[in-house]
Enzyme design. Sequence first.
Site: not given
Length: 306
Positions: A86, A117, A195
Site C-alpha cells: 500500500h 501487502d 508501514s
Amino acid sequence: ISPIPSVPSFHRADEVIASLPLGKDGKAKPLGSPTAALQAGFASVVKVFAWTTEPHFSQPWQMRRQRQGTGSGFIIEGRRILTNAHNIANQNWVLVQRHGIPKKYPARIIAVGHECDLALIGVDDDDFWEGTIALEFGDVPELQQSVVVVGFPTGGDNLCVTAGVVSRVDVHQYAHSGFSLLCVQIDAAVNAGNSGGPALREDSNKVIGVAFQGREDAENVGYIIPSSVVNHFLLDIEKNAGVYSGFVTLGITWAPLENRHMRDFVGIDEVDLGDGLARSGVLVCKVDNTRHSENTLQKGDTLLAV
C-alpha cells in the site's frame, strides 16, 4: 520489558557497520550486546517516498489527483528493499532515503503482492548500496516475546524506535486487500509512516515481521506481517522467475456447523464417518465457478476435512 535502545548517534549507516567486528568472510558481525545488534539493523531501514495516482472508478475516463506519501522499508538480500504494497500502490514515482543520509535515490518496482501487502523495490545506483547490510528473517514470534519496531512514522523526519511485546498471533484481515492471513498483534506503537518498517527481536537484528496496520478505535494495538508470510512471498517470487503468483485459496464461502439445527439439516450426526474424522465441518454456501466445476464442489456440500 527492557528499555528501548537509543537511536544510534552515527551520521552514516556505514559508520555503524564500521564499528562492528568483522567475521571470517569479511562482513560485519554484530556485537554480543542487544543494543549493538539492533543499531546495526537500524542502518538497513530506509524511508520510502511515493507519488501515487489512484484510478477514479466512478469516472473511469479520468484519474484522481496525485498524492504524495511516505512509508518505511528495509534492505534484504539480493540488493532489494522490502516494504508494504500500500506504500507504492498506483505509484508514479518512488524515491528511497537511507537513515542518516540526506540524498534520495530513484527506485523501481520489482514485485508487488497486494494480498499480503508486501512489495519489493530496487535501486540501480550503486552508491546507495555502499556500506549496507541485509537483514535476515527469524521465526514467527511467540506470545509475550519482546519486539522493537523501527521506521519513519509521522511526527518527525528521523528514525523512530518503539518497543513492546507480542499480544496475539491469529488469522486477521489485511486492510489493504481484505484478504485474511496470519497476523501478529503487538502493543508497540504503529503509526502512519511505520508501514513497511521491520519488527526486530529485542536481542538481535533478526526480522520477525513487517509493520503494516493499526487500529484507530483501540489503544496499543498494532499489527505486523509475520516472517512466515514474508518468506512465502519471497519464495513465490523466486520460484516463478521474479513473478508473484499469489496465495492459494479454496474459492468458497462457508459456514461452520456449530448450530444443532444446521447439523440436523445436513445429517452430519447420522452418517458413518471414516477413521480419524470428527463430527464437525463446514457447509459450502457459495462457490467460485471459475475455480470449481460440478464434479468438485457445489453449493450445499459439507466439508469434513481438507
